[in-house]
Design an enzyme around this catalytic site. Structure first.
Site, PDB file in Angstrom:
ATOM      1  N   THR A 174      48.903  15.989 -84.544  1.00 45.51           N
ATOM      2  CA  THR A 174      50.177  16.165 -83.834  1.00 45.51           C
ATOM      3  C   THR A 174      51.329  15.899 -84.802  1.00 45.51           C
ATOM      4  O   THR A 174      51.301  14.937 -85.570  1.00 45.51           O
ATOM      5  CB  THR A 174      50.284  15.207 -82.635  1.00 45.51           C
ATOM      6  N   PHE A 176      55.215  14.937 -85.194  1.00 41.53           N
ATOM      7  CA  PHE A 176      56.296  14.240 -84.503  1.00 41.53           C
ATOM      8  C   PHE A 176      57.593  14.386 -85.298  1.00 41.53           C
ATOM      9  O   PHE A 176      57.568  14.545 -86.522  1.00 41.53           O
ATOM     10  CB  PHE A 176      55.983  12.748 -84.366  1.00 41.53           C
TER      11      PHE A 176
END
Length: 279
Positions: A174, A176
């Site tokens: 992921t 960010f």
């Protein structure tokens, strides 16, 4: 209460967003928030100094609503952080793996560990939040129930890890963005710089094609270009883009000048060092 700065994130303590805060800003105290809006508001009002917001995942793509929230937040991207999503099975201290009949996790984590769960005949049940599932097991003393979550969640809620990093695929990551009230345009990253912006093209034929031409002719690499509707209209489209480089770079200057000619709106959301894991 401490004098340490705070970084806000959406989710419970032990969530992967908390892991991102822990890894990228270990000298900040984490501030959990219920929603992305509340995470942004915490920085806007000074309750937190920074916000950690997920924008995309290698398995599930764009995080819903984030592209809509970023341009209107008034905040600026000052860094990016990549977090490898490792999934561990955890339970109460003293519980053994063969006692686990059911595991709870966020809906997106269950299929990522399907091979491991099927092999052991463990049922999966969706929960609103993986870290919240771990907290629930700890608070209710559930002995035959496990949670799929981060190692940090086990540490946070006093659970034992029965099986570590059980995900079926080894690439789930992921990305960010770290947001602040003020931009920081002075830094230069050792792994290069990124610039993120949103724009709307003018209502003329081939406007997007012409707008993109400046990046190609000036040798600027665009790593992301996504469109999304605004104001609930099928004809009103805004574009979100990431490029490699700094607005002070001559090539980026020329590309943005050409882009500006074909747009009704162009807003730079952030200029920040590229995370070393990007490459």
């Amino acid at each position: 209460m401490t004098d340490r700065p705070r970084i806000a994130f959406q989710g419970e303590l032990g969530a992967y967003s908390h892991q991102a805060c822990h890894d990228a800003r270990p000298d900040y105290d984490p501030l959990p928030c219920h929603t992305f809006d509340q995470t942004i508001e915490a920085v806007q009002t000074g309750k937190a100094d920074l916000a950690m917001l997920p924008v995309e995942n290698t398995t599930y793509g764009r995080v819903a609503d984030i592209h809509r929230l970023l341009p209107e937040s008034g905040l600026h991207i000052i860094d990016e952080a990549f977090v490898r999503v490792h999934i561990s099975l955890m339970a109460l201290p003293g519980v053994h793996l063969d006692e686990i009949e059911l595991v709870r996790a966020h809906l997106v984590l269950l299929p990522q560990s399907r091979g491991f769960l099927d092999q052991l005949g463990i049922r999966g049940e969706a929960a609103a939040d993986s870290a919240g599932a771990a907290a629930d097991i700890a608070s209710k003393g559930l002995r035959n129930v496990g949670a799929l979550a981060s190692d940090l969640a086990a540490d946070t809620y006093g659970l034992n890890i029965l099986a570590r990093h059980i995900e079926d695929q080894d690439h789930n990551t992921t990305r960010f963005l770290i947001m602040a009230r003020e931009p920081n345009l002075e830094r230069r990253g050792t792994d290069g710089m990124m610039t993120t912006f949103v724009f709307r093209v003018r209502n003329i034929p081939a406007a997007l094609y012409k707008a993109m031409g400046g990046f190609a002719t000036n040798g600027v690499n665009m790593t992301k270009l996504e469109s999304y509707m605004i104001d609930g209209s099928f004809s009103a489209t805004q574009f979100y883009a990431d490029i490699e480089g700094h607005p002070d770079d001559r090539s980026v200057q020329l590309a943005l000048e050409e882009l500006d000619y074909f747009t009704d709106r162009l807003d730079i959301l952030g200029v920040y060092p590229a995370d070393p894991r990007r490459h």
